[in-house]
Design a protein around this motif. Sequence first.
Motif, short mmCIF file in Angstrom:
data_model
loop_
_atom_site.label_atom_id
_atom_site.label_comp_id
_atom_site.label_asym_id
_atom_site.label_seq_id
_atom_site.Cartn_x
_atom_site.Cartn_y
_atom_site.Cartn_z
N MET A 1 4.44 -1.97 1.84
CA MET A 1 4.72 -1.17 0.66
C MET A 1 3.21 -0.59 0.28
O MET A 1 2.29 -1.05 0.66
CB MET A 1 5.14 -2.37 -0.62
N ALA A 2 3.38 0.74 -0.19
CA ALA A 2 2.54 1.56 -0.36
C ALA A 2 1.51 0.82 -1.38
O ALA A 2 1.95 0.40 -2.45
CB ALA A 2 2.85 2.88 -0.60
N GLU A 3 0.25 1.11 -1.29
CA GLU A 3 -0.82 0.72 -2.25
C GLU A 3 -1.44 1.99 -2.96
O GLU A 3 -1.20 3.17 -2.51
CB GLU A 3 -1.76 0.08 -1.74
N VAL A 4 -1.56 1.76 -4.26
CA VAL A 4 -2.43 3.01 -4.97
C VAL A 4 -3.20 3.61 -4.09
O VAL A 4 -4.19 2.89 -3.41
CB VAL A 4 -2.86 2.69 -6.41
N ASP A 5 -3.51 4.80 -3.89
CA ASP A 5 -4.36 5.82 -3.25
C ASP A 5 -3.86 5.81 -1.65
O ASP A 5 -4.69 6.33 -0.94
CB ASP A 5 -5.91 4.99 -3.37
N ASP A 6 -2.72 5.27 -1.43
CA ASP A 6 -2.39 5.43 -0.15
C ASP A 6 -1.92 6.97 0.11
O ASP A 6 -1.55 7.80 -0.81
CB ASP A 6 -1.02 4.76 0.16
N LEU A 7 -1.93 7.59 1.46
CA LEU A 7 -1.80 8.74 1.73
C LEU A 7 -0.99 8.83 2.69
O LEU A 7 -0.95 8.09 3.80
CB LEU A 7 -3.02 9.46 2.28
N ASN A 8 0.32 9.35 2.44
CA ASN A 8 1.35 9.79 3.75
C ASN A 8 1.11 10.68 4.73
O ASN A 8 -0.03 11.29 4.59
CB ASN A 8 2.76 9.72 3.03
N ARG A 16 -0.01 6.61 -8.79
CA ARG A 16 0.24 5.13 -9.48
C ARG A 16 1.61 5.09 -9.37
O ARG A 16 2.63 5.95 -9.33
CB ARG A 16 -0.25 5.52 -11.06
N LYS A 17 1.92 3.81 -9.62
CA LYS A 17 3.84 3.38 -9.60
C LYS A 17 3.95 3.21 -11.07
O LYS A 17 3.10 2.63 -12.03
CB LYS A 17 3.62 1.97 -8.84
N THR A 23 16.11 7.52 -9.19
CA THR A 23 17.31 7.77 -8.97
C THR A 23 18.12 7.60 -7.82
O THR A 23 19.25 7.71 -7.50
CB THR A 23 17.37 9.23 -8.89
N ASP A 24 17.36 6.37 -7.11
CA ASP A 24 17.97 5.72 -5.99
C ASP A 24 17.89 4.29 -5.91
O ASP A 24 16.97 4.00 -5.97
CB ASP A 24 17.33 6.30 -4.75
N HIS A 25 18.99 3.80 -5.80
CA HIS A 25 19.04 2.21 -5.60
C HIS A 25 17.98 1.38 -6.59
O HIS A 25 17.25 0.55 -5.85
CB HIS A 25 18.93 1.77 -4.17
N ASN A 26 17.94 1.55 -7.84
CA ASN A 26 16.94 0.70 -8.74
C ASN A 26 15.62 0.94 -8.34
O ASN A 26 14.79 0.10 -8.69
CB ASN A 26 17.40 -0.65 -8.57
N GLN A 27 15.28 2.06 -8.04
CA GLN A 27 13.89 2.35 -7.53
C GLN A 27 13.19 2.90 -8.74
O GLN A 27 13.64 3.32 -9.81
CB GLN A 27 13.70 3.66 -6.43
N LYS A 28 11.85 2.68 -8.73
CA LYS A 28 11.06 3.04 -9.55
C LYS A 28 10.23 4.46 -9.26
O LYS A 28 10.25 4.80 -8.28
CB LYS A 28 9.63 2.16 -10.15
N ILE A 29 9.87 5.24 -10.39
CA ILE A 29 9.13 6.54 -10.11
C ILE A 29 7.66 6.35 -9.69
O ILE A 29 7.20 5.65 -10.61
CB ILE A 29 9.45 7.47 -11.04
N TRP A 30 7.33 6.73 -8.55
CA TRP A 30 5.77 6.64 -8.28
C TRP A 30 5.26 8.32 -8.41
O TRP A 30 6.11 9.18 -8.27
CB TRP A 30 5.96 6.29 -6.82
N ALA A 31 4.04 8.26 -8.99
CA ALA A 31 3.47 9.70 -9.25
C ALA A 31 2.77 9.83 -7.80
O ALA A 31 1.81 9.34 -7.49
CB ALA A 31 2.36 9.33 -10.29
N LEU A 32 2.88 11.26 -7.47
CA LEU A 32 2.31 11.58 -6.19
C LEU A 32 1.46 12.79 -6.49
O LEU A 32 1.98 13.56 -7.24
CB LEU A 32 3.25 11.80 -5.13
N PHE A 50 8.35 7.58 -0.56
CA PHE A 50 6.86 7.75 -0.43
C PHE A 50 6.63 8.12 1.13
O PHE A 50 5.84 9.09 1.23
CB PHE A 50 6.02 6.68 -0.84
N HIS A 51 6.90 7.44 2.06
CA HIS A 51 6.59 7.60 3.50
C HIS A 51 6.86 8.89 3.94
O HIS A 51 6.26 9.31 4.85
CB HIS A 51 6.98 6.51 4.21
#
Length: 65
Positions: A1-8, A16-17, A23-32, A50-51
């Motif tokens: 799982m991605a950690e804050v400050d990860d870069l894809n 931030r998470k 909008t997909d399978h109970n996911q939360k929005i991440w700010a990119l 994210f990836h």
Amino acid sequence: MAEVDDLNRNEQRLLRKTAFKGTDHNQKIWALQCERTDCGHVYGANGSDFHRRRCPSCDGGAPGI
């Protein structure tokens, strides 16, 4: 799982998470944020995407949520 400050692989940084529902399978929005030169676009995406996310502003990625 991605950690804050990860870069894809497409130069999108996880800022931030959030607790907002995605909008997909109970996911939360991440700010990119795009780290490409002369861009810096900030947008939301489902955490599960994210990836593979590409910038919607400069790299033809899907619109943010």
